[in-house]
Enzyme design. Structure first.
Site, PDB file in Angstrom:
ATOM      1  N   ASP A  84       0.882  -1.157   0.000  1.00  0.00           N
ATOM      2  CA  ASP A  84       0.000   0.000   0.000  1.00  0.00           C
ATOM      3  C   ASP A  84       0.930   1.220   0.000  1.00  0.00           C
ATOM      4  OD1 ASP A  84      -2.363   1.588   0.565  1.00  0.00           O
ATOM      5  OD2 ASP A  84      -1.565   1.776   2.591  1.00  0.00           O
ATOM      6  N   ASP A  92      -0.011   5.181   0.933  1.00  0.00           N
ATOM      7  CA  ASP A  92      -0.221   6.174   1.992  1.00  0.00           C
ATOM      8  C   ASP A  92      -0.242   5.497   3.358  1.00  0.00           C
ATOM      9  OD1 ASP A  92      -0.652   8.514   0.301  1.00  0.00           O
ATOM     10  OD2 ASP A  92      -2.469   7.499  -0.328  1.00  0.00           O
ATOM     11  N   GLY A 150      -7.470   4.233   2.825  1.00  0.00           N
ATOM     12  CA  GLY A 150      -7.560   3.198   1.795  1.00  0.00           C
ATOM     13  C   GLY A 150      -8.793   3.315   0.913  1.00  0.00           C
ATOM     14  N   SER A 186      -4.881   5.478  -4.335  1.00  0.00           N
ATOM     15  CA  SER A 186      -4.626   6.878  -4.685  1.00  0.00           C
ATOM     16  C   SER A 186      -4.399   7.092  -6.179  1.00  0.00           C
ATOM     17  CB  SER A 186      -3.414   7.393  -3.920  1.00  0.00           C
ATOM     18  OG  SER A 186      -3.125   8.705  -4.334  1.00  0.00           O
ATOM     19  N   ASN A 221      -2.928   9.669  -7.092  1.00  0.00           N
ATOM     20  CA  ASN A 221      -1.661  10.416  -7.083  1.00  0.00           C
ATOM     21  C   ASN A 221      -0.464   9.497  -6.839  1.00  0.00           C
ATOM     22  OD1 ASN A 221      -2.707  13.236  -7.247  1.00  0.00           O
ATOM     23  ND2 ASN A 221      -3.773  12.617  -5.380  1.00  0.00           N
ATOM     24  N   ASP A 235      -1.626  -0.466   6.137  1.00  0.00           N
ATOM     25  CA  ASP A 235      -1.796   0.266   7.402  1.00  0.00           C
ATOM     26  C   ASP A 235      -3.262   0.490   7.758  1.00  0.00           C
ATOM     27  OD1 ASP A 235      -2.148   2.166   5.256  1.00  0.00           O
ATOM     28  OD2 ASP A 235      -2.146   3.721   6.807  1.00  0.00           O
TER      29      ASP A 235
HETATM   30  P1  B16 Z   1      -6.297  10.231  -3.922  1.00  0.00           P
HETATM   31  P2  B16 Z   1      -3.669   4.081  -0.095  1.00  0.00           P
HETATM   32  C1  B16 Z   1      -5.527   6.000  -0.255  1.00  0.00           C
HETATM   33  O1  B16 Z   1      -4.237   5.531  -0.514  1.00  0.00           O
HETATM   34  C2  B16 Z   1      -5.559   6.825   1.007  1.00  0.00           C
HETATM   35  O2  B16 Z   1      -5.359   5.980   2.145  1.00  0.00           O
HETATM   36  C3  B16 Z   1      -6.912   7.465   1.154  1.00  0.00           C
HETATM   37  O3  B16 Z   1      -6.942   8.294   2.306  1.00  0.00           O
HETATM   38  C4  B16 Z   1      -7.201   8.324  -0.100  1.00  0.00           C
HETATM   39  O4  B16 Z   1      -8.512   8.891  -0.033  1.00  0.00           O
HETATM   40  C5  B16 Z   1      -7.114   7.427  -1.333  1.00  0.00           C
HETATM   41  O5  B16 Z   1      -5.828   6.837  -1.390  1.00  0.00           O
HETATM   42  C6  B16 Z   1      -7.355   8.184  -2.612  1.00  0.00           C
HETATM   43  O6  B16 Z   1      -6.297   9.098  -2.802  1.00  0.00           O
HETATM   44  O7  B16 Z   1      -7.234  11.295  -3.506  1.00  0.00           O
HETATM   45  O8  B16 Z   1      -4.843  10.671  -3.924  1.00  0.00           O
HETATM   46  O9  B16 Z   1      -6.701   9.579  -5.221  1.00  0.00           O
HETATM   47  O10 B16 Z   1      -3.645   4.060   1.397  1.00  0.00           O
HETATM   48  O11 B16 Z   1      -4.597   3.046  -0.719  1.00  0.00           O
HETATM   49  O12 B16 Z   1      -2.293   4.075  -0.719  1.00  0.00           O
HETATM   50 MG    MG Z   2      -2.754   3.269   3.404  1.00  0.00          MG
END
Ligand code: B16
Ligand code: MG
Length: 226
Positions: free
Chosen positions: A16, A18, A53, A123, A125, A177
């Site tokens: 993962d 973030d 997530g 994400s 991003n 996480d």
């Molecule tokens: P974005 P992960 C997730 O990343 C984040 O935990 C979550 O808080 C966020 O809303 C989601 O990505 C979308 O992110 O707005 O950048 O597209 O933990 O799956 O790596």
């Molecule tokens: Mg995460």
């Protein structure tokens, strides 16, 4: 005598992003908190655990529901874009120093012992963050929020990563996480190492507080003798 490097192609690692590799969880939290002030909703750290997530639009839906706000789809998209602008502003200076403790050494060791590595992140991003922190070259496959339609705890993101690596889910070890991320890995029938506390990540096979506390080969050995 040659100094043979031990290799492990028995298992693949899926990370993962973030909150596991980079501490961007807090940036997501602060960006949502700022957005939620628009409609007088006090977004707490406890509530934020439900967003970890989860995709951007699904996160917004959870916040709007809790704040008892009903709006049109068009306005939702505007709010989601606004949150992303807050988020991108806050990670403008992100670099290799923002990797969580032990992450870089762990990735280097995994690469040295030839463990295939993929990313499985909700994400959109994700690629930007991998570039900014300089860890893109470690990943044989990247599955991000642009490539999936269902948020964790749906296993789609991890199953797609396994498919790209050409690994059976049973031979994939996920590092997560978030509670929803751990649930996604379990429902993909993968192994899962929690990064955080046992209290929160109850369903994970193993839980560590960070990558500085364990080695890649120890994880491989643990699952090999299981
Ligand atoms: P974005 P992960 C997730 O990343 C984040 O935990 C979550 O808080 C966020 O809303 C989601 O990505 C979308 O992110 O707005 O950048 O597209 O933990 O799956 O790596
Ligand atoms: Mg995460």
């Amino acid at each position: 005598m040659t100094n043979k490097i031990p290799t492990s192609r028995e298992f693949a690692f899926i990370f993962d992003l973030d909150g596991v590799l980079v501490d961007t969880s807090k940036n997501h939290f602060l960006a949502w908190k700022k957005l939620a002030q628009k409609f007088d909703f006090e977004l707490t750290e406890k509530f934020n655990e439900r967003l970890q997530g989860v995709s951007r639009l699904d996160s917004l839906d959870l916040i709007l529901e809790a704040a008892h706000v009903e709006i049109e789809k068009h306005d939702k998209l505007k709010l989601a874009t606004e949150k992303n602008i807050f988020y991108l502003e806050s990670i403008a200076e992100l670099n290799e120093n923002d990797l969580l403790p032990g992450v870089l050494d762990f990735l280097k060791e995994a690469k040295r012992i030839e463990i295939p590595i993929a990313l499985g992140s909700a994400s959109k991003n994700a690629n930007l963050i991998l570039e900014k922190t300089g860890i893109s070259p470690y990943f044989a496959a990247v599955v991000d929020g642009n490539m999936v339609t269902k948020s964790k705890p749906n296993p789609e993101v991890f199953l797609k990563a396994a498919e790209l690596l050409n690994y059976d889910p049973k031979r994939c070890i996920v590092f997560e996480d978030s509670i929803k991320g751990v649930d996604a890995a379990v429902s993909a029938k993968m192994h899962v190492v929690g990064i955080g506390t046992r209290n929160k990540l109850n369903e994970a096979d193993l839980v560590f507080r960070g990558f500085q506390y364990f080695k890649a080969y120890e994880i491989i050995n643990w699952y090999t003798i299981m």
